[in-house]
Design an enzyme around this catalytic site. Structure first.
Site, mmCIF file in Angstrom:
data_model
loop_
_atom_site.group_PDB
_atom_site.id
_atom_site.type_symbol
_atom_site.label_atom_id
_atom_site.label_comp_id
_atom_site.label_asym_id
_atom_site.label_seq_id
_atom_site.Cartn_x
_atom_site.Cartn_y
_atom_site.Cartn_z
ATOM 1 N N TYR A 55 0.837 -1.195 0.000
ATOM 2 C CA TYR A 55 0.000 0.000 0.000
ATOM 3 C C TYR A 55 0.877 1.253 0.000
ATOM 4 O O TYR A 55 1.600 1.523 0.958
ATOM 5 C CB TYR A 55 -0.924 0.030 1.215
ATOM 6 C CG TYR A 55 -1.913 -1.111 1.299
ATOM 7 C CD1 TYR A 55 -2.280 -1.839 0.169
ATOM 8 C CD2 TYR A 55 -2.493 -1.467 2.510
ATOM 9 C CE1 TYR A 55 -3.182 -2.886 0.250
ATOM 10 C CE2 TYR A 55 -3.411 -2.505 2.599
ATOM 11 C CZ TYR A 55 -3.749 -3.213 1.472
ATOM 12 O OH TYR A 55 -4.640 -4.244 1.557
ATOM 13 N N PRO A 201 -16.270 -4.473 2.907
ATOM 14 C CA PRO A 201 -17.613 -4.902 3.303
ATOM 15 C C PRO A 201 -18.694 -3.910 2.882
ATOM 16 O O PRO A 201 -19.889 -4.242 2.941
ATOM 17 C CB PRO A 201 -17.506 -4.993 4.829
ATOM 18 C CG PRO A 201 -16.452 -3.996 5.190
ATOM 19 C CD PRO A 201 -15.450 -4.088 4.081
#
Length: 328
Positions: A55, A201
């Site tokens: 990242y 999610p």
């Protein structure tokens, strides 16, 4: 938010924090706001933080490491290795790479031990037994406490667990991505006592209802290239969001809170890690832990968003999801 759950032998907050967007992919991030978000996470009891060496090419681990200074013991820290940011998305699961990448992560994070160390993607060219064997050596050396896999197939999960206990499986799971259920991967993980850590999610933010047009994405937002956010697929998926938003309105919560509450309701071994880089969104997500869903609510959501409901693939390269064809 004080609820706790267990991923294998690791106790964590019932909801974690995905830190990727603080360094890449979702448009420009503000360092000060990102650090404030991490501070607020601790205040809210969200102590399970997820990063990766890929990242921001290491930037995210450095940022998380800065936030950790003086309070390392308050956080259950997870990071990952094996993936590069090259255009070919090269995966390297060689044992020597496992050791080298872990040392680099520990240095950037400024810690001696990582609580949970994932293989970010399974390398189809390296037997997973070899990769996990090298990861197990990190446990023995005290550099890592528990091991995890990310986006692994059922076969890879079985083979990895035969080498060393696997604590967590991180994969995409939401109302519009239910592959973990239909592929049988979740069932295999549970057979081996492996906890489930859903990333995205909230459907990469789509299920919050905040995205209403493909034009909402900045040029440096990676979602604009994803099939689900383009053309007819976008319009079809927007109807799903409208249904979720309508039900959320009836319950007096936001669409994102309803979507996240559904993930939390999938089992006590499920710990979602919604990602955000802003305090306001973190607080909204944390409140999803207070949303109670009845059996009728869950049945209604299953009808709104059955497996396979989303139009379009998860990635521009379809093989990137569950793409491992494990070497023998």
């Amino acid at each position: 938010m004080t609820d706790r759950r267990r991923l294998g032998g690791l106790e964590v907050s019932a909801q974690g924090l995905g830190c990727m967007g603080m360094s890449q992919s979702y448009g420009t991030a503000d360092r000060g706001e990102a650090l404030a978000t991490l501070d607020r996470a601790l205040e809210l009891g969200i102590t399970f933080w997820d990063t990766s060496d890929v990242y921001g090419d290491g930037h995210n681990e450095e940022l998380v490491g800065e936030a950790l200074r003086g309070r390392r013991d308050a956080v259950q820290l997870a990071t990952k290795f094996s993936l590069s940011r090259n255009q070919d998305r090269r995966i390297d699961g060689r044992p020597e790479n496992v050791r080298a990448r872990c040392e680099d992560s520990l240095r950037r994070l400024g810690v001696d031990t990582v609580d949970l160390y994932y293989q970010h993607r399974v390398d189809p060219q390296v037997p997973i037994e070899d990769t996990v064997g090298a990861m197990a050596e990190l446990v023995q050396a005290g550099k890592v406490r528990y091991l995890g896999l990310s986006e692994a197939s059922a076969d890879s999960v079985r083979r990895a667990a035969a080498v060393h206990p696997i604590t967590a499986l991180q994969s995409e799971w939401s109302l519009w991505t239910r592959d973990l259920e239909t592929s049988g991967v979740a069932a295999v993980a549970r057979e081996h006592g492996i906890g489930l850590v859903p990333f995205s999610p909230l459907g990469r933010g789509f299920l919050t209802g905040a995205i209403t047009s493909p034009g909402d994405f900045a040029d440096d937002d990676f979602r604009k290239d994803h099939p689900r956010f383009q053309g007819e697929a976008f319009a079809a998926n927007l109807r799903l969001v409208d249904a979720v938003r309508a039900m959320a309105g009836e319950k007096g919560v936001t669409a994102g809170q309803l979507a996240l509450a559904w993930v939390l309701a999938q089992g006590e071994d499920v710990v979602p890690i919604p990602g955000t880089k802003r305090v306001a969104y973190l607080e909204e997500n944390a409140a999803a832990g207070d949303v109670e869903l009845t059996a009728d609510d869950l049945a209604r959501l299953d009808a709104i968003a059955p497996p396979g409901v989303a139009a379009g693939g998860r990635y521009p390269d379809a093989g990137y999801a569950y793409g491992d064809s494990p070497a023998r």
